[in-house]
Scaffold this motif. Structure first.
Motif, PDB file in Angstrom:
ATOM      1  N   ALA A  16     116.591  67.097  -6.140  1.00  0.00           N
ATOM      2  CA  ALA A  16     117.217  65.827  -6.486  1.00  0.00           C
ATOM      3  C   ALA A  16     116.245  64.674  -6.335  1.00  0.00           C
ATOM      4  O   ALA A  16     116.238  63.727  -7.139  1.00  0.00           O
ATOM      5  CB  ALA A  16     118.455  65.611  -5.606  1.00  0.00           C
ATOM      6  N   ALA A  17     115.388  64.710  -5.291  1.00  0.00           N
ATOM      7  CA  ALA A  17     114.411  63.649  -5.095  1.00  0.00           C
ATOM      8  C   ALA A  17     113.416  63.616  -6.254  1.00  0.00           C
ATOM      9  O   ALA A  17     113.054  62.528  -6.748  1.00  0.00           O
ATOM     10  CB  ALA A  17     113.680  63.847  -3.775  1.00  0.00           C
ATOM     11  N   LEU A  18     112.961  64.765  -6.707  1.00  0.00           N
ATOM     12  CA  LEU A  18     112.017  64.809  -7.825  1.00  0.00           C
ATOM     13  C   LEU A  18     112.669  64.303  -9.113  1.00  0.00           C
ATOM     14  O   LEU A  18     112.061  63.565  -9.893  1.00  0.00           O
ATOM     15  CB  LEU A  18     111.499  66.244  -8.018  1.00  0.00           C
ATOM     16  N   GLN A  19     113.942  64.709  -9.348  1.00  0.00           N
ATOM     17  CA  GLN A  19     114.620  64.285 -10.561  1.00  0.00           C
ATOM     18  C   GLN A  19     114.859  62.771 -10.556  1.00  0.00           C
ATOM     19  O   GLN A  19     114.650  62.091 -11.558  1.00  0.00           O
ATOM     20  CB  GLN A  19     115.961  65.025 -10.684  1.00  0.00           C
ATOM     21  N   LYS A  20     115.269  62.222  -9.392  1.00  0.00           N
ATOM     22  CA  LYS A  20     115.529  60.785  -9.297  1.00  0.00           C
ATOM     23  C   LYS A  20     114.250  59.997  -9.507  1.00  0.00           C
ATOM     24  O   LYS A  20     114.239  58.972 -10.203  1.00  0.00           O
ATOM     25  CB  LYS A  20     116.140  60.478  -7.933  1.00  0.00           C
ATOM     26  N   ALA A  21     113.149  60.477  -8.929  1.00  0.00           N
ATOM     27  CA  ALA A  21     111.875  59.768  -9.101  1.00  0.00           C
ATOM     28  C   ALA A  21     111.401  59.846 -10.547  1.00  0.00           C
ATOM     29  O   ALA A  21     110.820  58.885 -11.075  1.00  0.00           O
ATOM     30  CB  ALA A  21     110.815  60.370  -8.174  1.00  0.00           C
ATOM     31  N   ARG A  22     111.600  60.978 -11.229  1.00  0.00           N
ATOM     32  CA  ARG A  22     111.191  61.093 -12.640  1.00  0.00           C
ATOM     33  C   ARG A  22     111.960  60.131 -13.511  1.00  0.00           C
ATOM     34  O   ARG A  22     111.375  59.435 -14.362  1.00  0.00           O
ATOM     35  CB  ARG A  22     111.416  62.539 -13.126  1.00  0.00           C
ATOM     36  N   ILE A  23     113.289  60.074 -13.302  1.00  0.00           N
ATOM     37  CA  ILE A  23     114.111  59.151 -14.095  1.00  0.00           C
ATOM     38  C   ILE A  23     113.723  57.710 -13.811  1.00  0.00           C
ATOM     39  O   ILE A  23     113.631  56.873 -14.711  1.00  0.00           O
ATOM     40  CB  ILE A  23     115.609  59.383 -13.802  1.00  0.00           C
ATOM     41  N   GLY A  24     113.458  57.402 -12.498  1.00  0.00           N
ATOM     42  CA  GLY A  24     113.051  56.042 -12.163  1.00  0.00           C
ATOM     43  C   GLY A  24     111.728  55.661 -12.793  1.00  0.00           C
ATOM     44  O   GLY A  24     111.476  54.484 -13.083  1.00  0.00           O
ATOM     45  N   ALA A  25     110.848  56.661 -12.998  1.00  0.00           N
ATOM     46  CA  ALA A  25     109.547  56.380 -13.621  1.00  0.00           C
ATOM     47  C   ALA A  25     109.639  56.345 -15.126  1.00  0.00           C
ATOM     48  O   ALA A  25     108.629  56.065 -15.801  1.00  0.00           O
ATOM     49  CB  ALA A  25     108.526  57.439 -13.185  1.00  0.00           C
ATOM     50  N   GLY A  26     110.833  56.633 -15.682  1.00  0.00           N
ATOM     51  CA  GLY A  26     110.998  56.592 -17.135  1.00  0.00           C
ATOM     52  C   GLY A  26     110.332  57.749 -17.843  1.00  0.00           C
ATOM     53  O   GLY A  26     109.900  57.605 -18.994  1.00  0.00           O
ATOM     54  N   THR A  28     110.324  61.858 -19.210  1.00  0.00           N
ATOM     55  CA  THR A  28     111.167  62.988 -19.599  1.00  0.00           C
ATOM     56  C   THR A  28     110.605  64.265 -18.979  1.00  0.00           C
ATOM     57  O   THR A  28     109.474  64.313 -18.471  1.00  0.00           O
ATOM     58  CB  THR A  28     111.210  63.140 -21.123  1.00  0.00           C
ATOM     59  N   VAL A  29     111.421  65.324 -19.015  1.00  0.00           N
ATOM     60  CA  VAL A  29     110.971  66.609 -18.493  1.00  0.00           C
ATOM     61  C   VAL A  29     109.758  67.109 -19.299  1.00  0.00           C
ATOM     62  O   VAL A  29     108.808  67.689 -18.749  1.00  0.00           O
ATOM     63  CB  VAL A  29     112.117  67.637 -18.526  1.00  0.00           C
ATOM     64  N   GLU A  30     109.795  66.897 -20.628  1.00  0.00           N
ATOM     65  CA  GLU A  30     108.676  67.328 -21.466  1.00  0.00           C
ATOM     66  C   GLU A  30     107.385  66.626 -21.084  1.00  0.00           C
ATOM     67  O   GLU A  30     106.311  67.245 -21.043  1.00  0.00           O
ATOM     68  CB  GLU A  30     109.007  67.070 -22.942  1.00  0.00           C
ATOM     69  N   GLU A  31     107.471  65.317 -20.808  1.00  0.00           N
ATOM     70  CA  GLU A  31     106.263  64.569 -20.438  1.00  0.00           C
ATOM     71  C   GLU A  31     105.711  65.047 -19.094  1.00  0.00           C
ATOM     72  O   GLU A  31     104.493  65.190 -18.914  1.00  0.00           O
ATOM     73  CB  GLU A  31     106.576  63.068 -20.387  1.00  0.00           C
ATOM     74  N   VAL A  32     106.614  65.300 -18.132  1.00  0.00           N
ATOM     75  CA  VAL A  32     106.167  65.803 -16.839  1.00  0.00           C
ATOM     76  C   VAL A  32     105.551  67.192 -16.988  1.00  0.00           C
ATOM     77  O   VAL A  32     104.544  67.522 -16.361  1.00  0.00           O
ATOM     78  CB  VAL A  32     107.344  65.823 -15.844  1.00  0.00           C
ATOM     79  N   ALA A  66     102.620  69.187  -7.553  1.00  0.00           N
ATOM     80  CA  ALA A  66     102.218  68.661  -8.852  1.00  0.00           C
ATOM     81  C   ALA A  66     103.278  67.715  -9.416  1.00  0.00           C
ATOM     82  O   ALA A  66     102.953  66.633  -9.942  1.00  0.00           O
ATOM     83  CB  ALA A  66     101.964  69.820  -9.830  1.00  0.00           C
ATOM     84  N   LEU A  67     104.585  68.103  -9.311  1.00  0.00           N
ATOM     85  CA  LEU A  67     105.638  67.252  -9.850  1.00  0.00           C
ATOM     86  C   LEU A  67     105.751  65.949  -9.067  1.00  0.00           C
ATOM     87  O   LEU A  67     105.989  64.877  -9.652  1.00  0.00           O
ATOM     88  CB  LEU A  67     106.973  68.011  -9.816  1.00  0.00           C
ATOM     89  N   ALA A  68     105.577  66.014  -7.736  1.00  0.00           N
ATOM     90  CA  ALA A  68     105.673  64.792  -6.928  1.00  0.00           C
ATOM     91  C   ALA A  68     104.566  63.809  -7.296  1.00  0.00           C
ATOM     92  O   ALA A  68     104.809  62.596  -7.412  1.00  0.00           O
ATOM     93  CB  ALA A  68     105.595  65.151  -5.447  1.00  0.00           C
ATOM     94  N   ARG A  69     103.363  64.275  -7.485  1.00  0.00           N
ATOM     95  CA  ARG A  69     102.279  63.380  -7.862  1.00  0.00           C
ATOM     96  C   ARG A  69     102.492  62.799  -9.255  1.00  0.00           C
ATOM     97  O   ARG A  69     102.086  61.663  -9.525  1.00  0.00           O
ATOM     98  CB  ARG A  69     100.960  64.130  -7.792  1.00  0.00           C
ATOM     99  N   ALA A  70     103.117  63.587 -10.160  1.00  0.00           N
ATOM    100  CA  ALA A  70     103.335  63.086 -11.515  1.00  0.00           C
ATOM    101  C   ALA A  70     104.333  61.939 -11.544  1.00  0.00           C
ATOM    102  O   ALA A  70     104.270  61.081 -12.430  1.00  0.00           O
ATOM    103  CB  ALA A  70     103.816  64.232 -12.419  1.00  0.00           C
ATOM    104  N   VAL A  71     105.279  61.908 -10.555  1.00  0.00           N
ATOM    105  CA  VAL A  71     106.287  60.833 -10.540  1.00  0.00           C
ATOM    106  C   VAL A  71     106.021  59.854  -9.395  1.00  0.00           C
ATOM    107  O   VAL A  71     106.935  59.115  -8.966  1.00  0.00           O
ATOM    108  CB  VAL A  71     107.697  61.433 -10.412  1.00  0.00           C
TER     109      VAL A  71
END
Length: 268
Positions: A16-26, A28-32, A66-71
């Motif tokens: 949930a933390a990774l998903q919330k940070a990705r959405i907050g950074a604007g 998409t899953v494809e971009e990540v 990797a996902l945490a650094r991306a967001v």
């Protein structure tokens, strides 16, 4: 954005933390997925806290990092949370006993065949040298046996070129002459000093031989009664009649006409 300082009850899950940070950074899953090279289905599964598709806890920690650094999240609190929820990070196995066991085990030494061969060659060379040295020391006629180390062997006597006589040309033996048929005339012509043209006919004018005789070549002609001979460049020819040499046939460049019968050449 930072997590980890909130109470345990209010702290979101890792996914949930990774998903919330990705959405907050604007993002998409494809971009990540493009940025981290983590496949899209695995990104979706991690955001749902499903780590079974990662292939193990080690790969799951790498994907979380990797996902945490991306967001733009600090990955360390998320990895610690993952370890706490999945039994913790396994303790490393001490490697010292393994190395000690390898160190204690020793392989049997193999014989050094190269050194043995070198020693054998040196021994053979030394024996041969000793044999030659002792053999030379026993000879009493050489300069070493006489005690004069600087003595040189006497040079072989030389002969002046004027005293050297050329080998004599063998004359036809009596047996060779005797071996020729008495009832025929036999002529042998050799182009000794150059080529010559020869023509030979019998007493009736029949042509027995005609052509060029190259230097070094010979022709032998026989007839029952008589041979009429024509020689070109007569001085280059060596002529034997009935086994005896005709000493002077002619001069070089001249044409000589000769006739021979049975018996001695001077009788022809």
């Amino acid at each position: 954005m930072s997590i980890g300082n909130s109470p345990e009850a209010d702290r979101p899950s890792v996914g949930a933390a990774l998903q919330k940070a990705r959405i907050g950074a604007g993002l998409t899953v494809e971009e990540v997925s493009t940025t981290t090279r983590v496949r899209i289905p695995i990104v979706h599964a991690i955001e749902q806290d499903d780590f079974s598709r990662c292939g193990g806890d080690v790969y799951a920690r790498g994907h979380i990092r990797a996902l945490a650094r991306a967001v733009s999240l600090d990955p360390r609190p998320l990895i610690d949370q993952f370890d706490a929820e999945h039994g913790g990070r396994p303790a490393p196995t001490p490697a010292a006993p393994l190395f000690e066991a390898e160190r204690i085990r020793s392989e049997p030494r193999r014989p050094n065949w190269t050194a043995a061969m070198v020693a054998a060659i040196v021994a053979v060379v030394g024996f041969v040298g000793f044999t030659l040295f002792t053999g030379n020391g026993k000879s009493g006629g050489g300069p070493v046996a006489s005690g004069d180390a600087n003595a040189k062997p006497a040079p072989a006597p030389t002969r002046h070129p004027s005293t050297i006589k050329p080998p004599l040309k063998p004359e036809p033996s009596d047996s060779a002459v005797a071996g020729l048929p008495k009832d025929k005339v036999t002529i042998k012509v050799t182009a000794r000093d150059g080529q010559s043209w020869i023509s030979a006919k019998d007493a009736n004018g029949k042509l027995l031989e005609d052509g060029l005789l190259k230097k070094g070549e010979s022709k032998t002609i026989t007839d029952k009664e008589r041979i009429d001979l024509v020689l070109g460049n007569a001085g280059a020819v060596q002529l034997y009649v009935n086994g005896k040499e005709v000493k002077r046939v002619g001069d070089k460049g001249t044409v000589e006409r000769l006739s021979y019968t049975r018996g001695d050449p001077q009788a022809g």
